[in-house]
Design an enzyme around this catalytic site. Structure first.
Site, PDB file in Angstrom:
ATOM      1  N   ASP A 117       0.799  -1.235   0.000  1.00 17.84           N
ATOM      2  CA  ASP A 117       0.000   0.000   0.000  1.00 17.84           C
ATOM      3  C   ASP A 117       0.827   1.278   0.000  1.00 17.84           C
ATOM      4  O   ASP A 117       0.284   2.374  -0.145  1.00 17.84           O
ATOM      5  CB  ASP A 117      -0.976  -0.009   1.183  1.00 17.84           C
ATOM      6  N   HIS A 132       6.706  -7.742  -1.279  1.00 13.26           N
ATOM      7  CA  HIS A 132       5.636  -8.099  -2.220  1.00 13.26           C
ATOM      8  C   HIS A 132       5.326  -6.961  -3.188  1.00 13.26           C
ATOM      9  O   HIS A 132       4.288  -6.962  -3.841  1.00 13.26           O
ATOM     10  CB  HIS A 132       4.375  -8.530  -1.465  1.00 13.26           C
ATOM     11  N   CYS A 140      10.231  -3.666 -14.414  1.00 11.75           N
ATOM     12  CA  CYS A 140      10.610  -4.266 -15.696  1.00 11.75           C
ATOM     13  C   CYS A 140      10.908  -5.746 -15.493  1.00 11.75           C
ATOM     14  O   CYS A 140      11.702  -6.106 -14.613  1.00 11.75           O
ATOM     15  CB  CYS A 140      11.827  -3.548 -16.278  1.00 11.75           C
ATOM     16  N   CYS A 143      15.001  -6.045 -16.705  1.00 10.20           N
ATOM     17  CA  CYS A 143      16.125  -5.489 -15.931  1.00 10.20           C
ATOM     18  C   CYS A 143      15.766  -5.228 -14.465  1.00 10.20           C
ATOM     19  O   CYS A 143      16.654  -4.926 -13.666  1.00 10.20           O
ATOM     20  CB  CYS A 143      16.657  -4.214 -16.586  1.00 10.20           C
ATOM     21  N   GLY A 201       1.768  -7.322  13.023  1.00  9.55           N
ATOM     22  CA  GLY A 201       0.567  -7.413  12.178  1.00  9.55           C
ATOM     23  C   GLY A 201       0.672  -8.375  11.022  1.00  9.55           C
ATOM     24  O   GLY A 201       0.116  -8.132   9.962  1.00  9.55           O
ATOM     25  N   THR A 202       1.379  -9.480  11.235  1.00  7.74           N
ATOM     26  CA  THR A 202       1.423 -10.500  10.182  1.00  7.74           C
ATOM     27  C   THR A 202       1.026 -11.855  10.757  1.00  7.74           C
ATOM     28  O   THR A 202       1.406 -12.187  11.878  1.00  7.74           O
ATOM     29  CB  THR A 202       2.806 -10.591   9.487  1.00  7.74           C
ATOM     30  N   GLU A 229      -3.944 -10.927  17.785  1.00  8.65           N
ATOM     31  CA  GLU A 229      -4.293 -12.352  17.773  1.00  8.65           C
ATOM     32  C   GLU A 229      -3.040 -13.221  17.773  1.00  8.65           C
ATOM     33  O   GLU A 229      -1.967 -12.774  17.378  1.00  8.65           O
ATOM     34  CB  GLU A 229      -5.123 -12.678  16.525  1.00  8.65           C
TER      35      GLU A 229
END
Ligand code: NAD
Ligand code: ZN
Length: 258
Positions: A117, A132, A140, A143, A201-202, A229
């Site tokens: 984001d 990511h 590209c 390259c 947060g992953t 969590e």
């Protein structure tokens, strides 16, 4: 409350670890941007938790027909998905801003983010690997050069690289697409340099990202988790703050200043 004591005690332990460390690395996931209004994929409230996982052939489809991919992506009539609309309207939150402050104050050496984001950059983080990709960029395929989508001249579809004539792809890493080599190399380098690791947060189930904190932990590096969590890494974390990034990170910045 946390699995390892109260939230306040967890923040105190984190503060102690970070102030004794010289090369703190963070692995960040979608949870950091949840408080900017961007839904996560997994976890309660996650898009996939609600609607199921998407098809995983994006990369194959792009390779088969990059022009068709671009045509669909640039179609002004196309409906933005709820996810894309959320990302477009999002602003950095207190967690992103706190991470930029940690870097500016010499407490955070590098951020490996899985988020696409662009909110880390907007908050001011500069020592950043977007493993990511970033949805505002193109890359590209030949390259590897990355440029802002808004700044490229699209003369034909697929658009071609000004430097080498290679096919341009959106920078976001698609399902099935290999992580670009320079980003991957930098992540392994950071995992080897880290003397403390923040995992924020992953859900820590996407590879190879989830491996970097595990690699560091194997060398005895303390692992700090910030997540409301439980995750796949909770079991090996030395400190766990069971609260949101927007709550914990600004408090951590404050504590480190005193
Ligand atoms: P994920 O969706 O698998 O997991 C999100 C995690 O964030 C969960 O563990 C959840 O408990 C936690 N969380 C929720 N709210 C939080 C908060 N306020 N503070 C702290 N933690 C919170 O995300 P992931 O691990 O990043 O992996 C999913 C993949 O999805 C990544 O590859 C990423 O590229 C992509 N993704 C990116 C964005 C984005 O760019 N903002 C958003 C969704 C997914
Ligand atoms: Zn090129």
């Amino acid at each position: 409350m946390t699995a390892h004591g109260t939230l306040d005690a967890a923040i105190a332990r984190m503060t102690a670890i970070i102030s004794e460390s010289r090369h703190v690395v963070a692995l960040v996931g979608a949870g950091l941007s949840a408080e900017s209004g961007i839904p996560t994929y997994r976890g309660s409230g996650g898009v996939w938790t609600k609607f199921g996982e998407p098809t995983i052939d994006g990369w194959e489809l792009f390779q088969e027909d990059p022009a068709a991919w671009w045509e669909a992506a640039l179609n002004p009539e196309a409906q933005l998905t709820d996810f894309a609309r959320a990302v477009e309207g999002a602003e950095p939150n207190a967690g992103h801003i706190a991470m930029a402050a940690l870097e500016a104050e010499g407490k955070l050496a590098h951020v490996i983010t899985q988020n696409i984001d662009g909110l880390h950059r907007r908050a001011g983080t500069t020592q950043l690997t977007e493993i990511h990709g970033n949805r505002s960029f193109v890359r590209c395929m030949n390259c590897g050069e990355r440029s802002l989508l808004a700044q490229i001249k699209i003369r034909q579809l697929p658009p071609l690289c000004e430097a080498c004539g290679g096919v341009l792809k959106n920078d976001t890493v698609m399902f099935g697409e290999p992580i670009p080599e320079p980003a991957l190399r930098e992540c392994y380098r950071q995992a080897a340099l880290a003397d403390a690791f923040l995992v924020i947060g992953t859900s820590a189930v996407v590879y190879p990202a989830a491996d970097f904190p595990v690699m560091a932990k194997r060398r005895g590096v303390p692992l700090i988790e910030i997540n409301p969590e439980e995750t796949a890494l909770t079991g090996i974390a030395d400190v766990v703050a069971r609260a949101t990034a927007g709550e914990v990170l600004p408090a951590l910045v404050e504590r480190l200043r005193t």
